[in-house]
Design an enzyme around this catalytic site. Structure first.
Site, PDB file in Angstrom:
ATOM      1  N   LYS A   1      -1.694  -2.786  -6.578  1.00 30.71           N
ATOM      2  CA  LYS A   1      -1.154  -3.848  -5.733  1.00 30.71           C
ATOM      3  C   LYS A   1      -2.260  -4.540  -4.924  1.00 30.71           C
ATOM      4  O   LYS A   1      -2.263  -5.763  -4.777  1.00 30.71           O
ATOM      5  CB  LYS A   1      -0.111  -3.260  -4.779  1.00 30.71           C
ATOM      6  CG  LYS A   1       0.588  -4.270  -3.891  1.00 30.71           C
ATOM      7  CD  LYS A   1       1.570  -3.573  -2.965  1.00 30.71           C
ATOM      8  CE  LYS A   1       2.271  -4.559  -2.057  1.00 30.71           C
ATOM      9  NZ  LYS A   1       3.109  -3.889  -1.039  1.00 30.71           N
TER      10      LYS A   1
ATOM     11  N   GLU B   1       0.407   0.663  -3.157  1.00 30.07           N
ATOM     12  CA  GLU B   1       1.777   1.169  -3.037  1.00 30.07           C
ATOM     13  C   GLU B   1       2.510   1.187  -4.369  1.00 30.07           C
ATOM     14  O   GLU B   1       3.696   1.536  -4.422  1.00 30.07           O
ATOM     15  CB  GLU B   1       2.537   0.339  -1.998  1.00 30.07           C
ATOM     16  CG  GLU B   1       1.994   0.553  -0.592  1.00 30.07           C
ATOM     17  CD  GLU B   1       2.579  -0.405   0.431  1.00 30.07           C
ATOM     18  OE1 GLU B   1       2.536  -0.076   1.626  1.00 30.07           O
ATOM     19  OE2 GLU B   1       3.059  -1.491   0.033  1.00 30.07           O
TER      20      GLU B   1
ATOM     21  N   TRP C   1      -1.095  -1.147  10.010  1.00 29.70           N
ATOM     22  CA  TRP C   1      -2.535  -0.882   9.989  1.00 29.70           C
ATOM     23  C   TRP C   1      -3.345  -2.145   9.737  1.00 29.70           C
ATOM     24  O   TRP C   1      -4.562  -2.149   9.885  1.00 29.70           O
ATOM     25  CB  TRP C   1      -2.885   0.196   8.955  1.00 29.70           C
ATOM     26  CG  TRP C   1      -2.674  -0.198   7.510  1.00 29.70           C
ATOM     27  CD1 TRP C   1      -1.483  -0.380   6.867  1.00 29.70           C
ATOM     28  CD2 TRP C   1      -3.689  -0.444   6.521  1.00 29.70           C
ATOM     29  NE1 TRP C   1      -1.684  -0.733   5.542  1.00 29.70           N
ATOM     30  CE2 TRP C   1      -3.034  -0.762   5.299  1.00 29.70           C
ATOM     31  CE3 TRP C   1      -5.081  -0.412   6.534  1.00 29.70           C
ATOM     32  CZ2 TRP C   1      -3.713  -1.066   4.131  1.00 29.70           C
ATOM     33  CZ3 TRP C   1      -5.764  -0.711   5.352  1.00 29.70           C
ATOM     34  CH2 TRP C   1      -5.072  -1.040   4.172  1.00 29.70           C
ATOM     35  N   ASP C   2      -2.657  -3.223   9.385  1.00 28.92           N
ATOM     36  CA  ASP C   2      -3.315  -4.512   9.195  1.00 28.92           C
ATOM     37  C   ASP C   2      -4.142  -4.893  10.429  1.00 28.92           C
ATOM     38  O   ASP C   2      -5.211  -5.494  10.313  1.00 28.92           O
ATOM     39  CB  ASP C   2      -2.279  -5.625   8.978  1.00 28.92           C
ATOM     40  CG  ASP C   2      -1.300  -5.341   7.860  1.00 28.92           C
ATOM     41  OD1 ASP C   2      -1.171  -4.179   7.456  1.00 28.92           O
ATOM     42  OD2 ASP C   2      -0.641  -6.292   7.404  1.00 28.92           O
TER      43      ASP C   2
END
Length: 769
Positions: free
Chosen positions: A603, A491, A360-361
């Site tokens: 994160k 995450e 999805w970056d």
């Protein structure tokens, strides 16, 4: 190991002095690519020390069977692996019949590497003394991968004896007996079918196992003595997976023996499978006619054209300047938008981690960079890539129990199939669907090109809306729709209920899809009838979607006045990051996964990712309150984290903090913040670095269909500038402490907003604001 061995320079990445401990890191940092292929900066000659050999071909992969401890229904059957391709750069070098090997040489002096980003070439030079015969030689190697003829690369290898006459032997070779560093079962990935040689050219034909990509790895060489071509026939040798040409020549002290080697790949993705050698010869004819120097001049011209549009200049901060150019350079080495079947892997052509697949970056971070620095077709190709994979996304959803055309785009993919093998990501990190929908919205908002939506995008949006409708369920206890068992962008929390970002995306996706249905029905009736007929969409189904969107539940804390990252966030022991012992960082390397999941540590941007996407949905005060609450718990152990926080800190006018986040994102690999650069570079997060300057410091937004700027400048900088291609009009923005200047290229006048006020730009005129 201290990573800060890279010299600060505005246009180059430079290493001086030979250190065996930094070889693998430098192999990543000095990597080359041209969109069609790439390679780590491995030595051409033999190196018997620790090294990570890597050459890669765009779009060529292997479905490595998933390796898990306990199989669960719905697991992907394989993890796609970008393949270490047959090696064409190899050149064995012998001095008086002794191999040149920097690992064993008794002395290596004046070692220097340079990756010249302005012109697109890599040079390595050194003086070495061989351990047995004591010969001392100076070596200079220049290498590049052609942008003009993207199936070929070129090497200029010079050897000059310094203390005696010597006999130099070059053995340029091809080798298909290679393996991946990253492999689940140590499968054989390549099958070599033919090795042959003719005159000064050689070829290895091989195909990938399972996926059957057919390739021809090829080379041609010529020998020069003191700059003059020697018409010599090489001695050819070949083995089952190897072919080499031996050239031997006596060289006087102070003389220079040079090998020019051209090599590369022709692939069945681009040519007929039975005509790969013919295609290779056509490429070699082209480059042989040009020669090394002329091809290098074309390389310089091609990179000059790229920098003309994409360069960002920073005055007064050399490390910051080097960082942003390194990021822009690597993005352009990885993807140039010429092939709609390709996408952008998180490591590009610099390593094998993440399988070289699409995440999805691309939609969340890369599309803004490509929209603003290329023409809109490049970003459109990235969106077309997802449309072409819609049927696979529907299949992915079906495997998990969804129906009626619901689409779940994969977290990780090469061909549209999900190929990630961690359940907490494969099944749960479903927010990626929302990022794809947002990219469609973002593309139209930026380019003004609505045609993508009736042609392709609306079908993608319908599949995504169907997924969100089915993934949500009604909670009688809350009298709301909830989304259970998910992983958000953070995450470090798995299998949580009602991740606020995911719920917000679901609501927005449904509402946006419904708006586009009405718009296409009114403006593109033929497309509307085609799409509704194909998808069998009914008004009753749309009503059910809207019921879910209107009734979506959002966890909220009255005590703190913030949306909660997930239902149980306040049950955690809320100890901020600054209270952590530095010896326990990074926690992903020092803590058990159990401990991480129970911690409050984040994160990367999660709630704040939503505030980034939908900034105009929230007030400045709400952003400030959420930033102050969540950033102190954020460990920034994702490469995607600092850029979002830098943009938001700049918006909040916290420029010292914004600058520190910018330095971290721009020099993430150059300074090896995560202590893992030897595995490869963080390519997709590099687009976030560009965003940090343009959207963060430059304050670029689209407001009421117009470009808007609210620029700020870090205290250390004297000025900075960037260009934006907005709807085929190019605007140069220069920001200094004394003010901002705008210059418009093109033939039409346009208006922009500067700090909320309208500003008229005339072509060719520079306006000071």
């Amino acid at each position: 190991m201290n990573q800060e061995y890279i010299k600060a320079d505005n246009w180059s990445i430079i290493e001086e002095g030979f250190d065996q401990e930094t070889v693998k890191s430098s192999e990543s940092l000095f990597s080359l690519g041209n969109g069609a292929m790439g390679q780590r900066a491995n030595f051409e000659e033999t190196y018997t020390g620790p090294t990570f050999q890597g050459s890669y071909i765009a779009g060529v992969y292997y479905p490595d069977k998933t390796r898990v401890g306990w199989w669960k229904n719905g697991y992907p059957e394989y993890f796609a692996k970008v393949l270490n391709a047959p090696n064409w750069i190899g050149i064995d070098v012998l001095i008086n019949n002794e191999p040149l090997d920097l690992f064993t040489c008794t002395a290596v002096k004046d070692f220097r590497r340079e990756l010249n980003m302005k012109e697109g070439w890599y040079k390595r030079s050194f003086i070495a003394t061989l351990p047995n015969n004591g010969a001392k030689v100076q070596v200079v190697i220049t290498r590049f991968l052609s942008l003009d003829i993207d199936e070929v690369g070129a090497i200029n290898y010079n050897v000059s004896p310094l203390d005696q006459d010597v006999e130099v032997t070059f053995v340029p070779f091809l080798d298909s007996g290679i393996t991946n560093e990253d492999s689940n079962w140590d499968d054989k990935f390549w099958n070599t079918t033919e090795v042959h040689s003719k005159d000064n050219r050689a070829y290895i034909q091989a195909h990938t196992m399972k996926t059957n990509f057919k390739t021809c790895t090829f080379m041609a060489s010529e020998l020069l003595l003191d700059g003059k071509i020697l018409n010599v026939e090489p001695n050819a040798k070949q083995k089952e997976t190897w072919v080499g040409h031996t050239y031997t020549q006596k060289v006087k002290q102070g003389g220079v023996i040079t090998l020019h080697k051209f090599g590369g790949y022709t692939v069945s993705r681009n040519h007929k499978a039975d005509a790969l050698v013919e295609a290779a010869n056509s490429v070699l004819d082209q480059v042989s006619q040009l020669g090394f120097n002329a091809l290098l001049e074309k390389q310089k011209e091609a990179w000059a054209a790229i920098w003309q549009m994409s360069d960002i200049t920073i005055e007064g901060d050399e490390k910051a300047q080097q960082g942003i150019r390194f990021n822009i350079f690597q993005l352009n080495q990885t993807y140039l938008g010429t092939d709609p079947k390709l996408n952008i892997g998180p490591k590009g052509f610099t390593g094998e981690k993440y399988g070289g697949s699409t995440y999805w970056d691309t939609e969340a971070y890369c599309i803004p960079f490509y929209m603003a620095t290329k023409n809109q077709n490049v970003a459109r190709n990235l969106l077309r890539y997802r449309y072409e994979h819609l049927e696979k996304a529907i299949e992915n959803a079906q495997k998990l129990g969804f129906n009626n055309g619901a689409a779940l785009y994969p977290m990780v993919t090469m061909n549209g199939e999900e190929c990630h093998n961690e359940w907490e990501i494969t099944f749960e990190e479903i927010h990626r669907n929302g990022a794809i929908a947002f990219a469609i919205y973002n593309y139209y908002r930026y380019t003004g090109d609505y045609s993508y939506i009736p042609e392709m995008g609306l079908e993608v949006l319908i599949g995504i809306a169907r997924f969100w409708h089915q993934r949500a369920n009604y909670s009688e206890a809350k009298n709301k729709y909830v989304i259970l068992g998910v992983t958000g962008p953070n995450e470090y929390e798995n299998n949580v209920n009602n991740n606020w970002y995911t719920n917000y995306l679901a609501k927005w996706c449904i509402e946006y899809t419904v708006k586009q249905l009405h718009k296409v029905k009114d403006g593109y009736p033929d497309d509307y009838e085609r799409i509704v007929g194909h998808t069998r969409l009914t008004s009753n189904e749309i009503d059910k979607w809207e019921e879910v969107a209107k009734g979506m539940y959002f966890p909220y804390s009255e005590k703190y006045g913030v949306y909660l990252q997930q239902d149980g966030f306040l049950d955690k022991e809320l100890i901020t990051v600054d209270k952590l012992d530095k010896m326990e960082r990074p926690i992903n390397q020092k803590w058990s996964w159990d401990r991480i999941l129970r911690s409050p540590y984040i994160k990367q941007a999660d709630v704040l990712q939503c505030f980034y996407f939908f900034e105009d949905h929230f007030s400045q005060e709400m952003l400030e309150k959420h930033f102050d609450f969540y950033e102190p718990f954020t460990v920034h152990e994702s490469s995607l984290s600092p850029c979002v926080h830098s943009i938001q800190a700049a918006k909040l006018d916290r420029m010292d903090q914004a600058y520190q986040f910018y330095l971290r994102t721009s020099r993430l690999d150059l300074d090896d913040y995560n202590k893992e650069v030897e595995e490869g570079l963080h390519i997709t997060s590099m687009a976030g670095t560009w965003m940090s300057i343009v959207e963060g410091f430059g304050g670029l937004r689209i407001i009421d269909d117009k470009l808007s700027f609210n620029p700020r400048i870090p205290n250390k900088w004297k000025s900075y500038s960037f260009k934006i291609n907005f709807r085929n009009r190019i605007i140069k923005v220069t920001v200094s402490a004394s003010g901002t200047k705008f210059k418009l290229d093109g033939h039409e006048q346009m208006s922009i907003r500067y700090k909320g006020k309208r500003l008229e730009l005339n072509p060719g005129e520079e306006i000071s604001a």
